[in-house]
Design an enzyme around this catalytic site. Structure first.
Site, PDB file in Angstrom:
ATOM      1  N   ASP A   5      -3.020 -17.638   4.617  1.00  0.00           N
ATOM      2  CA  ASP A   5      -4.091 -18.445   4.007  1.00  0.00           C
ATOM      3  C   ASP A   5      -4.683 -19.409   5.038  1.00  0.00           C
ATOM      4  O   ASP A   5      -5.899 -19.539   5.175  1.00  0.00           O
ATOM      5  CB  ASP A   5      -3.599 -19.180   2.747  1.00  0.00           C
ATOM      6  CG  ASP A   5      -2.180 -19.706   2.871  1.00  0.00           C
ATOM      7  OD1 ASP A   5      -1.499 -19.373   3.859  1.00  0.00           O
ATOM      8  OD2 ASP A   5      -1.738 -20.464   1.989  1.00  0.00           O
ATOM      9  N   LYS A  21       3.189 -14.276   5.396  1.00  0.00           N
ATOM     10  CA  LYS A  21       3.391 -15.279   4.342  1.00  0.00           C
ATOM     11  C   LYS A  21       4.907 -15.426   4.182  1.00  0.00           C
ATOM     12  O   LYS A  21       5.464 -15.326   3.087  1.00  0.00           O
ATOM     13  CB  LYS A  21       2.712 -14.788   3.051  1.00  0.00           C
ATOM     14  CG  LYS A  21       2.663 -15.782   1.933  1.00  0.00           C
ATOM     15  CD  LYS A  21       1.528 -16.784   2.066  1.00  0.00           C
ATOM     16  CE  LYS A  21       1.617 -17.838   0.983  1.00  0.00           C
ATOM     17  NZ  LYS A  21       0.655 -18.930   1.130  1.00  0.00           N
ATOM     18  N   ASP A  44      -5.964  -5.579   5.774  1.00  0.00           N
ATOM     19  CA  ASP A  44      -7.131  -5.039   5.080  1.00  0.00           C
ATOM     20  C   ASP A  44      -8.146  -6.154   4.823  1.00  0.00           C
ATOM     21  O   ASP A  44      -9.343  -6.025   5.113  1.00  0.00           O
ATOM     22  CB  ASP A  44      -6.648  -4.429   3.750  1.00  0.00           C
ATOM     23  CG  ASP A  44      -7.711  -3.582   3.080  1.00  0.00           C
ATOM     24  OD1 ASP A  44      -8.775  -3.381   3.675  1.00  0.00           O
ATOM     25  OD2 ASP A  44      -7.458  -3.116   1.948  1.00  0.00           O
ATOM     26  N   TYR A  63       0.813  -1.214   0.000  1.00  0.00           N
ATOM     27  CA  TYR A  63       0.000   0.000   0.000  1.00  0.00           C
ATOM     28  C   TYR A  63       0.848   1.265   0.000  1.00  0.00           C
ATOM     29  O   TYR A  63       0.315   2.375   0.015  1.00  0.00           O
ATOM     30  CB  TYR A  63      -0.951   0.023   1.206  1.00  0.00           C
ATOM     31  CG  TYR A  63      -2.114  -0.927   1.051  1.00  0.00           C
ATOM     32  CD1 TYR A  63      -1.941  -2.170   0.455  1.00  0.00           C
ATOM     33  CD2 TYR A  63      -3.372  -0.591   1.495  1.00  0.00           C
ATOM     34  CE1 TYR A  63      -2.996  -3.053   0.319  1.00  0.00           C
ATOM     35  CE2 TYR A  63      -4.439  -1.463   1.358  1.00  0.00           C
ATOM     36  CZ  TYR A  63      -4.247  -2.700   0.774  1.00  0.00           C
ATOM     37  OH  TYR A  63      -5.287  -3.567   0.634  1.00  0.00           O
TER      38      TYR A  63
END
Ligand code: NAD
Length: 333
Positions: free
Chosen positions: A204, A171, A228, A124
């Site tokens: 995930d 991740k 987000d 972002y």
């Protein structure tokens, strides 16, 4: 003690929602002097910008603000007021609690999860370009400073609110440098908080577990992009954006706001649900050190929703925004 707070009613349905907030906060008995500042579509013509400098200055001066939603005109060239406020005040932590309220339709009844999202970096940061006409590149920024302050915020929040566990979400198995740094820093910071349990989850797997066993989770801390997405997932677990409060918090200022937008089609109809802004008000009172009034305000909101009588259309009732606020205020008096 009196508190001075900047109130940005916003546009669309924002002013009706802000009036509801003022009614309910007044009923708690907490002495707040609201410094109203207008931003959004309605001031663009006068100031040539939806976020005039004096609005930012007011938040800087009072160090705390609450705002209604503000429309981001599509294709106008103006960046979102919300993003501009976060950037100019360096509001690095986005706090998004998701807690079940009896009477709000959802698939679960006992959720109590808080997402702490890093607000300033990651993908972002907006550093992207076209490499050729057919290939684009975006740069993911993760820094030690950005990671450390948000993880510390999550642990401090957990400690102050009697929470048992912080889960860092990442991740790092794939993005070994960027998410690897976030995870490494999270582990280091966790060492300073032996009284709060720490664990990490790959994003995930985190999403799947939140849907399958949300009761296992308490405070989550996430880099910007995952934050987000996962914070909206958590809002969905408790009934959606109509009941999702939020806050953007930095060293020098904090801005409280509902997650939903300005719902422009309902402007002036006294129809929309004030709960998300009212719950943002609950967070505001807590931030001001008015913990007891904050708890009472939450209980009054939950009681009115639980009774299901004086609630807005989206909660199955036919009360207007102001009627629902008046019913909540009556519970407090
Ligand atoms: P929205 O949240 O305004 O509306 C989505 C749907 O939810 C609509 O059907 C709407 O009527 C309904 N809804 C929203 N709030 C509600 C409430 N309190 N009670 C009952 N129903 C409610 O999202 P959108 O239509 O995508 O966005 C409208 C405008 O708001 C856009 O300009 C967008 O940029 C802006 N926006 C602002 C913020 C903010 O100020 N923080 C956040 C999101 C969107």
């Amino acid at each position: 003690m009196s508190h001075k707070v900047t109130l940005i009613p916003g546009d669309g349905t924002g002013p009706e929602l802000s009036a509801a907030l003022e009614t309910v906060v007044a009923a708690t008995g907490v002495d707040i002097e609201w410094e109203q500042q207008d931003a959004g579509l309605d001031v663009m013509e006068e100031y040539g910008t939806p976020l005039p400098d004096h609005v930012v200055e007011s938040v800087r001066r009072n160090r705390v603000a609450i705002k209604g939603p503000i429309t981001t005109p599509v294709g106008s060239g103006f960046r979102s007021v919300n993003v501009a406020l976060r950037k100019s005040l360096d509001l690095y932590a986005c706090l998004r609690p998701a807690r079940s309220i009896k009477g709000v339709r959802s698939h679960y009844d006992d959720i109590d999860v808080v997402c702490v999202r890093e607000n300033t970096e990651d993908l972002y940061a907006g550093i992207e370009h076209m490499v050729t006409d057919d290939a684009a590149e975006s740069i993911k920024i993760i820094t030690r400073k950005g990671s450390e302050r948000v993880v510390r915020f999550a642990f401090e929040y957990a400690r102050m609110h009697g929470r048992r566990k912080v889960t860092a979400v990442h991740k790092a198995n794939i993005m070994k440098c960027t998410d690897g740094l976030f995870l490494r820093v999270a582990r280091e910071v966790a060492g300073d908080y032996p009284d709060v349990e720490f664990e990490d989850r790959i994003v995930d797997n985190m999403c799947m577990q939140l849907v399958q066993k949300p009761e296992l989770y308490d405070v989550l801390v996430l880099p910007n992009l995952y934050g987000d997405i996962v914070s909206d997932l958590c809002a969905g677990l408790v009934g959606g954006l109509g009941v999702a409060p939020g806050a953007n918090i930095g060293e020098d200022a904090a801005v409280f706001e509902p997650v939903h937008g300005s719902a422009p089609k309902y402007t002036g109809m006294n129809k929309v649900n004030p709960t998300a802004l009212l719950l943002s008000g609950v967070l505001l009172l807590d931030h001001l050190g008015e913990a007891e009034a904050s708890r009472r305000m939450y209980d009054a909101i939950a009681a009115v929703i639980g009774e299901g009588k004086d609630v807005t259309y989206d909660l199955g009732g036919d009360a207007g925004t102001s009627d629902m606020a008046a019913a909540i205020a009556r519970k407090l008096s």
